[in-house]
Motif scaffolding. Structure first.
Motif, PDB file in Angstrom:
ATOM      1  N   ILE A   1       2.981  -2.299   3.185  1.00 36.90           N
ATOM      2  CA  ILE A   1       2.824  -2.438   4.505  1.00 36.90           C
ATOM      3  C   ILE A   1       1.525  -2.994   5.007  1.00 36.90           C
ATOM      4  N   GLY A   2       1.315  -4.202   5.536  1.00 39.79           N
ATOM      5  CA  GLY A   2       0.047  -4.627   5.681  1.00 39.79           C
ATOM      6  C   GLY A   2      -0.644  -3.965   6.743  1.00 39.79           C
ATOM      7  N   ASN A   3      -1.828  -3.954   7.087  1.00 36.17           N
ATOM      8  CA  ASN A   3      -2.637  -3.075   8.062  1.00 36.17           C
ATOM      9  C   ASN A   3      -2.196  -3.721   9.742  1.00 36.17           C
ATOM     10  N   ASP A   4      -1.367  -5.028   9.688  1.00 35.96           N
ATOM     11  CA  ASP A   4      -0.855  -5.494  10.881  1.00 35.96           C
ATOM     12  C   ASP A   4       0.731  -4.660  11.029  1.00 35.96           C
ATOM     13  N   GLY A   5       0.965  -3.817  10.072  1.00 31.33           N
ATOM     14  CA  GLY A   5       2.158  -2.870  10.107  1.00 31.33           C
ATOM     15  C   GLY A   5       3.353  -3.931   9.640  1.00 31.33           C
ATOM     16  N   ARG A   6       2.953  -4.886   9.069  1.00 32.80           N
ATOM     17  CA  ARG A   6       4.243  -5.854   8.481  1.00 32.80           C
ATOM     18  C   ARG A   6       4.615  -5.391   7.216  1.00 32.80           C
ATOM     19  N   LEU A   7       5.992  -5.324   7.109  1.00 29.85           N
ATOM     20  CA  LEU A   7       6.359  -5.020   5.662  1.00 29.85           C
ATOM     21  C   LEU A   7       7.324  -6.154   5.090  1.00 29.85           C
ATOM     22  N   ASN A   8       6.908  -6.481   3.892  1.00 26.56           N
ATOM     23  CA  ASN A   8       7.495  -7.679   3.479  1.00 26.56           C
ATOM     24  C   ASN A   8       8.528  -7.331   2.402  1.00 26.56           C
TER      25      ASN A   8
END
Ligand code: ADP
Ligand code: MG
Length: 338
Positions: free
Chosen positions: A261-268
């Motif tokens: 999970i990126g630090n922007d809260g994005r999950l790929n």
């Protein structure tokens, strides 16, 4: 000597704090021109390499590996984002400053080493050391040590075109190590080697990593090469879709993949997990791994047999207690039976 102005030492640049390299929000965009849309090769990558860590970035051709490596090594400025060596943001530096950093702190290894063809293996290494300001006596001494370390002393007098592929790559590695860098960046370093030489060179990288405490980032399309690293980041279309911190499984990457999970809260979500959403509904097991600065979860579909027999006693998503044969979780609505 332009180098005097910007003579950063390894200590100043690299040996501060836990992270050797700390990248945030890295974008690389290539303008193709004409009617062709621009290529967004790196799409907001966050990454870090800890001091002394051996990391690989694994991805197919075109996934952005070389762009990433060039950005981290200061060979190319990203279009957005920051890359820090210690406290220094290298994306803000002038080219002259980057030259000094590359010379003193970073060693590059490419698929084909760039050796000077009319100089012997030994003189290629000596030449690199002389170029960065060492006396001839010191350069010779260090070259002998390096050729010994890499097991090619006996080939020191040979010209590059008389060396085998494996030997040539070892000379390339000697050149990369000449200035005692704390970070080695390697782009498909075994791309021209057969399996045996690949194993030898990767084993050598591991030894160097262990003995000299050098950090490594290797970008490769080869799962096998990736197995030599401590941590493997999977790169696809300019995005990290997961990482492996245990043994990477050559047959099925998904079995050891941790979702990032990126630090922007994005999950790929990787493609094969997206495919499984239909098959398994919303029943997933989530394991949080919270001993890293970047939060990670390991996401695995709930075992199919377990689900068909409906042996759940609690919801796999929210842990609410559930009754046998209950189709949906009463708390979060997760589908429990297909
Ligand atoms: P890899 O090393 O994984 O093959 P690259 O970083 O070389 O990936 O390339 C990533 C993407 O960027 C690819 O789609 C590639 O075609 C494109 N690309 C790379 N360099 C350039 C360039 N100089 N101009 C235009 N497109 C480029
Ligand atoms: Mg490449």
């Amino acid at each position: 000597m332009e180098n005097m102005l910007y003579n950063y030492t390894n200590e100043e640049l690299m040996d501060q704090g836990e992270y050797q390299v700390f990248g945030r929000g890295i974008y690389t965009i290539y303008e193709v021109g004409g009617d062709t849309p621009n290529v967004v090769a790196l799409k907001g990558l966050n990454f870090e390499i800890k001091r002394g860590e051996f990391v690989s970035a694994l991805g197919p051709s075109g996934s952005g590996k070389s762009s990433l490596l060039r950005c981290i090594g200061g060979l190319q400025k990203p279009n957005a984002g920051s890359i820090k060596y210690g406290n220094l943001d290298i994306t803000k530096l002038k080219e002259e400053e980057l030259v000094s950093i590359r010379r003193n702190s970073v060693g590059f290894v490419f698929q084909s080493p760039t050796l000077i063809q009319h100089l012997s293996a030994k003189d290629n290494v000596i030449n690199t050391l002389r170029y960065s300001g060492n006396s001839l006596t010191d350069a010779k001494k260090r070259t002998n040590e390096l050729l010994d370390l890499l097991g090619i002393s006996h080939r020191g007098q040979a010209l590059p075109n008389k060396l085998s592929g494996g030997e040539r790559q070892r000379v390339g590695i000697a050149v990369a190590l000449a200035n005692n860098p704390s970070l080695i960046l390697a782009d498909e370093p075994t791309g021209n080697l057969d399996h045996e030489n690949t194993a030898n060179v990767m084993g050598l990288f591991q030894d160097l990593h262990n003995d000299l405490d050098t950090s490594f980032l290797i970008v490769t399309h080869s799962k096998y090469v990736s197995t030599f690293a401590d941590r493997n980041l999977e790169l696809l279309d300019g995005i990290f879709l997961g990482q492996h911190t245990g043994n990477i499984n050559l047959d099925s990457l998904e079995s050891s993949r941790q979702i990032l999970i990126g630090n922007d809260g994005r999950l790929n979500l990787p493609p094969e997990l997206i495919g499984l959403i239909d098959e398994y509904g919303s029943a997933w097991n989530l394991d949080y791994i919270d001993d890293n600065e970047i939060p990670e979860i390991k996401l695995t579909p709930v075992n199919k047999n377990e689900k068909e027999n409906n042996k759940f006693t609690s919801c796999p998503l929210c842990s609410t207690e559930i009754e046998p044969n209950q189709a949906y979780c009463t708390n979060c609505g997760a589908q429990l039976i297909k």
